[in-house]
Write an enzyme that holds these catalytic residues in place. Sequence first.
Site, short mmCIF file in Angstrom:
data_model
loop_
_atom_site.label_atom_id
_atom_site.label_comp_id
_atom_site.label_asym_id
_atom_site.label_seq_id
_atom_site.Cartn_x
_atom_site.Cartn_y
_atom_site.Cartn_z
N ALA A 54 -4.43 -1.06 -5.65
CA ALA A 54 -4.02 -2.44 -5.38
C ALA A 54 -4.88 -3.05 -4.29
CB ALA A 54 -2.55 -2.47 -4.96
N ASP A 55 -4.96 -4.36 -4.32
CA ASP A 55 -5.61 -5.11 -3.25
C ASP A 55 -4.78 -6.36 -3.00
OD1 ASP A 55 -7.95 -5.44 -1.43
OD2 ASP A 55 -8.09 -7.34 -2.52
N THR A 56 -4.37 -6.55 -1.76
CA THR A 56 -3.53 -7.70 -1.39
C THR A 56 -4.34 -8.67 -0.54
OG1 THR A 56 -1.54 -6.34 -1.45
CG2 THR A 56 -1.39 -8.42 -0.25
#
Length: 190
Positions: A71-73
């Site tokens: 994931a990348d936020t």
Amino acid sequence: MTHELFLASASPRRRELIAAIGIPFVCASPEADETVPEGTPPRDAALLIARRKAEAARSMSESEGRIIVSADTIVVVDGQIFGKPSDRQHAASMLRTLSGREHQVMTGVCVILPDGTTDSFCECTGVRFYPLSDEEIERYIDSGEPMDKAGAYGIQGIGKLLVEGVSGDYFNVVGLPVAHLKRFIDGMMN
């Protein structure tokens, strides 16, 4: 879900979220290029980085036979991506920009099944900040919390005092939309 997860992340918040839902997992943080071409739309940027992390994890022996999740936020305001602040002044600038306004938190998630099937999604949540005084911003920065978080705040920590409201998945703002992720993986496996 019968397979164990391989969480491709160094984020303690993501680890806590996965652990809290009772899915067995291992984790490691593979090296992946986190730069994006200039002009890349924010949603596409989050998805691109998540995919790179998942692909880097695929080459790690610990991921074999496991469902890879990465994931990348990012925080987005007026189309501008706010990553982690580079220093105290950068954090203050971000927080001043977010003060009294709504912004979007986008998490790109990539999943690779043990058979190599790959898919991804992006979750978007609206967050509205209270108007912040310079003193509040300085006190918050003094806590040290903003320095390793996208947008210079952590909603699960002291940063919750800055937030007037959330529209959408709270856990997405923390760093991983776990309910959507579970359903997404179940859909991929059926």
